[in-house]
Scaffold this active site. Structure first.
Site, PDB file in Angstrom:
ATOM      1  CD  GLU B  88      -1.487  -2.470   1.587  1.00 27.59           C
ATOM      2  OE1 GLU B  88      -0.337  -2.568   2.079  1.00 27.59           O
ATOM      3  OE2 GLU B  88      -2.228  -3.455   1.379  1.00 27.59           O
ATOM      4  CG  PHE B 113      -5.135  -2.529   4.383  1.00 28.28           C
ATOM      5  CD1 PHE B 113      -4.687  -2.930   5.633  1.00 28.28           C
ATOM      6  CD2 PHE B 113      -6.029  -3.345   3.714  1.00 28.28           C
ATOM      7  CE1 PHE B 113      -5.118  -4.125   6.196  1.00 28.28           C
ATOM      8  CE2 PHE B 113      -6.467  -4.542   4.266  1.00 28.28           C
ATOM      9  CZ  PHE B 113      -6.011  -4.936   5.515  1.00 28.28           C
ATOM     10  NE  ARG B 196     -15.996  -5.760  -4.377  1.00 25.10           N
ATOM     11  CZ  ARG B 196     -16.718  -6.876  -4.481  1.00 25.10           C
ATOM     12  NH1 ARG B 196     -17.336  -7.362  -3.434  1.00 25.10           N
ATOM     13  NH2 ARG B 196     -16.835  -7.519  -5.631  1.00 25.10           N
TER      14      ARG B 196
HETATM   15  C1  LIG Z   1      -1.919  -4.922   4.665  1.00 25.27           C
HETATM   16  C2  LIG Z   1      -2.981  -5.690   3.961  1.00 25.27           C
HETATM   17  N1  LIG Z   1      -3.294  -5.368   2.699  1.00 25.27           N
HETATM   18  C3  LIG Z   1      -4.279  -6.041   2.058  1.00 25.27           C
HETATM   19  C4  LIG Z   1      -4.976  -7.036   2.680  1.00 25.27           C
HETATM   20  C5  LIG Z   1      -6.129  -7.722   1.990  1.00 25.27           C
HETATM   21  N2  LIG Z   1      -5.777  -9.096   1.683  1.00 25.27           N
HETATM   22  C6  LIG Z   1      -6.183 -10.135   2.452  1.00 25.27           C
HETATM   23  S1  LIG Z   1      -5.526 -11.590   1.981  1.00 25.27           S
HETATM   24  C7  LIG Z   1      -4.696 -10.856   0.688  1.00 25.27           C
HETATM   25  C8  LIG Z   1      -3.809 -11.665  -0.194  1.00 25.27           C
HETATM   26  C9  LIG Z   1      -2.437 -11.690   0.353  1.00 25.27           C
HETATM   27  O1  LIG Z   1      -1.640 -12.669  -0.208  1.00 25.27           O
HETATM   28  P1  LIG Z   1      -1.491 -14.121   0.459  1.00 25.27           P
HETATM   29  O2  LIG Z   1      -1.528 -13.974   1.913  1.00 25.27           O
HETATM   30  O3  LIG Z   1      -0.335 -14.772  -0.170  1.00 25.27           O
HETATM   31  O4  LIG Z   1      -2.852 -14.734  -0.048  1.00 25.27           O
HETATM   32  P2  LIG Z   1      -3.297 -16.277  -0.237  1.00 25.27           P
HETATM   33  O5  LIG Z   1      -2.099 -17.117  -0.490  1.00 25.27           O
HETATM   34  O6  LIG Z   1      -4.005 -16.651   1.007  1.00 25.27           O
HETATM   35  O7  LIG Z   1      -4.237 -16.242  -1.404  1.00 25.27           O
HETATM   36  C10 LIG Z   1      -4.951  -9.494   0.667  1.00 25.27           C
HETATM   37  C11 LIG Z   1      -4.421  -8.555  -0.322  1.00 25.27           C
HETATM   38  C12 LIG Z   1      -4.620  -7.333   4.009  1.00 25.27           C
HETATM   39  N3  LIG Z   1      -5.289  -8.273   4.705  1.00 25.27           N
HETATM   40  N4  LIG Z   1      -3.627  -6.663   4.616  1.00 25.27           N
END
Ligand SMILES: Cc1ncc(C[n+]2csc(CCOP(=O)(O)OP(=O)(O)O)c2C)c(N)n1
Ligand SMILES: [Mg+2]
Lengths: 284, 345
Positions: B88, B113, B196
């Site tokens: 971010e 965020f 959304r």
């Molecule tokens: C700081 C932050 N930014 C965005 C999010 C929203 N978010 C939740 S899970 C995720 C994906 C993050 O990647 P990863 O943990 O590798 O996902 P997965 O392997 O579980 O699909 C995002 C962007 C968050 N929880 N925290």
């Protein structure tokens, strides 16, 4: 304390069976809510089994025991997986499985320290775990406490600047009691990690930051255990990282073959089917 | 999380019988089931329309394209879309950089965020330079049951303190589709909350000629007993509550105030001065530093002191759980709004 003294190592249940039990409990929780980060839970089950039933020392009846190895779940959305292993380890009562995600449950959808025994930190805002782990590792050293800090993080968190601040810090402060576990499932919210913000060559990056680095197949239990041992026993004068390449939905072939996304779709009638499929591969 | 519930961590819980269970609202929070017609991805649609007419418009996200409806732009105009990964801070710095080179970047993430992780980058790289970056954020206030990590209960307070920043809390799809062109026309930074997915169309049902105007509060409904000054989806709740209260002969006016900053002081003061009505603010945000305190300050500064009450979230980290449960618990549901207003009259 020698490695063999650690409580979980004394169990005679196989790690494969532990991993299977974790997968089953996670699926059962998914069935309760009709949703959950099941792809992640199935993918990381082997690493969690090796952590809680081979590597970590803890007391199930005393989650805040001062001598415990601390396991930090930076990725709050993987809570379903951690609840499964906490139940398997006897830290959370299995009877509460069906409260998963319900109002007033001790197992909310996103992991929080204030809700759940055995949940060390509040995750969910991603990119926090490793920094907190650095501070806890520093704290343990100050207290002359020989325990280890484990931080489980995701490949998505490799995008956050805070991760790399912590990585540099951990090496600078020579935190040889810090072990970072990275779940590299090549998946994030919007798509494949490597296509969105590529962190490769990832091992080289950690090595360059001063970490003892290993990269193994996170669904190969023998390889996971060997890497866990090497991380703990290395005489490297600094922190250790293991990058686990994992397969989302591992253990349930029809889900593995589905279009893999961050939130894998499982229809209402498929939870039972997934549990049946899992049953077929039950290890001894 | 309150201190009381923290102490409960070691208390065993009973299993709720299957019939009484309510699932936690997922990350993709939706207010669609409120009895209104819905519009699909109003932000994405409006942005694509604007981008077709203006080459300066680009979209950037931090791994939340699908979760902020920016993927609509990504799919239809891939060349205008930048995936920054889950980062971010660079999202905001890069948006600032693109704005410096003459573009109008729309940067999307979740409200928590942007306001927490990326604040310094927004403050110094974007706001201090008065750059036209449009920060559009999903999951405003209490719109998910995931707990404090995803509940942006203090974003408006944070951004209200930031000079140069224009702040919008849209009620519904009508506001969102109207605010996108208004944000572009405004030559400066804007922070807007987003709804959304399937988003209800509320305001035009209550007032067919409603059109969003930046910086303007608008009367949606007249009434002589109480005046609710509301923002965000709380205007929908206030309108629904007003309809219920009308059945009990309680006549409630609703002044919708989607622009939090700059506040439409003139309209607010004029309406609050009329006829000795109870004045109530309603917001999907902590009572600390949001619409309520902004209105209170504006009224007192202008010598207007009606009987005044606030509907909003408490100064706490909130619980996790099902959204309807939480909206009841914290006083944002229609029935709780009705109850509170009745109690104050
Ligand atoms: C700081 C932050 N930014 C965005 C999010 C929203 N978010 C939740 S899970 C995720 C994906 C993050 O990647 P990863 O943990 O590798 O996902 P997965 O392997 O579980 O699909 C995002 C962007 C968050 N929880 N925290
Ligand atoms: Mg991932």
């Amino acid at each position: 304390m020698t490695v063999d003294d650690r409580a979980p190592a004394r169990s005679n249940v196989s790690l494969a069976r532990r991993a299977w039990n974790i997968r089953r409990k996670a699926l059962q929780m998914g069935e309760v809510q009709g949703q959950g980060y099941i792809g992640q839970a199935l993918g990381i089950a082997d690493v969690l089994a090796a952590s809680y039933f081979h590597a970590l020392d803890y007391r199930a009846d005393e989650p805040e025991w001062e001598g415990r190895d601390r396991f930090l779940l930076s990725i709050g959305h993987y809570a379903i997986a951690l609840y499964a292993v906490l139940m398997e380890a006897g830290i959370l009562p299995e009877e509460e499985l069906e409260t998963y995600g319900m109002d007033d449950s001790r197992m909310p959808m996103s992991g929080m320290a204030s809700y759940t025994p055995g949940m060390e930190i509040t995750g969910g805002s991603l990119g926090h775990g490793l920094g907190i782990a650095v501070g806890m590792a520093m704290g343990l050293k100050r207290k002359k406490n020989p325990a280890f800090i484990y931080n489980l993080m995701s490949d998505g968190e490799l995008g956050e600047g805070s991760t790399w601040e912590a990585a540099m810090s951990g090496a600078h402060h020579k935190l040889d009691n810090l072990i970072c576990l990275v779940d590299f499932n090549d998946q994030q919210a919007d798509g494949k990690s490597t296509e969105m913000l590529c962190s490769e060559p990832l091992g080289d990056k950690w090595s360059a930051f001063g970490w003892f680095t290993q990269r193994v197949d996170g669904n190969d239990l023998d390889a996971v255990v060997a890497a866990m041992d090497a991380a703990r026993n290395s005489d490297h004068n600094g922190p250790r990282v293991i990058i686990f390449d994992t397969t989302m939905c591992k253990g349930v072939p029809f889900l593995e073959q589905r279009e893999i996304t961050h939130f894998v779709r499982v229809d209402a009638d498929e939870w039972g089917k997934a549990l049946d499929v899992l049953e077929e591969g039950k290890p001894a | 999380m309150t201190m009381a519930s923290m102490a409960r961590k070691y208390e065993a819980r009973k299993v709720t019988p299957k019939e009484e269970r309510q699932a936690t609202s997922a990350m993709i929070a939706s207010l669609a089931a409120e009895g209104y017609d819905t519009v699909s991805a109003p932000f994405g649609q409006a942005l694509v329309q604007a981008a077709k007419a203006d080459e300066r418009i680009v979209g950037l996200t931090a791994d939340l394209g699908k979760y902020t409806d920016l993927h609509i732009l990504g799919n239809e105009m891939p060349d205008r879309f930048y995936q920054m990964g889950m980062a971010e801070q660079i999202l905001m710095s890069a948006a600032a950089g693109m704005a410096r080179e003459g573009f109008i970047p729309f940067a999307t993430t979740y409200a928590v965020f942007a306001s927490r992780r990326a604040y310094d980058f927004i403050a110094m790289a974007i706001a201090e330079e008065n750059l036209p970056v449009k920060i559009c954020c999903a999951l405003p206030g209490l719109t998910t049951g995931y707990g404090p990590s995803h509940q942006a209960t203090e974003d408006l307070a944070i951004f209200r303190g930031l000079p140069n920043m224009t702040i919008i809390d849209p009620c519904c799809a009508d506001d969102i589709m109207g605010m996108v062109p208004a944000m572009i026309a405004h030559n400066g930074p804007v922070y807007s909350r987003l709804l959304r997915g399937k988003v209800p169309s509320v305001l035009t049902r209550h007032k067919p000629d409603y059109k969003f105007e930046l910086g303007k509060a608008q009367m949606i409904r007249e009434g002589k007993d109480a005046l609710v000054i509301s923002t965000g989806f709380m205007t929908m709740r206030a309108l629904d509550a007003a309809e219920q209260l009308a059945k009990d002969n309680v006549d409630v006016a609703v002044l919708h105030c989607p622009t939090i900053k700059p506040l439409d002081v003139e309209t607010i003061v004029a309406e609050a001065s009329k006829g000795g009505r109870l004045v109530i603010t309603a917001e999907n945000h902590t009572k600390v530093g949001g619409l309520g305190e902004a209105v209170a300050g504006a009224l007192l500064t202008n010598g207007v002191a009606p009987k005044f009450r606030m509907i909003g979230l408490p100064d706490e980290f909130l619980e996790a759980g099902a959204l309807p449960t939480l909206h009841d618990m914290y006083g944002l549901s229609v029935s709780k709004v009705v109850e509170q207003i009745k109690g104050w009259l």
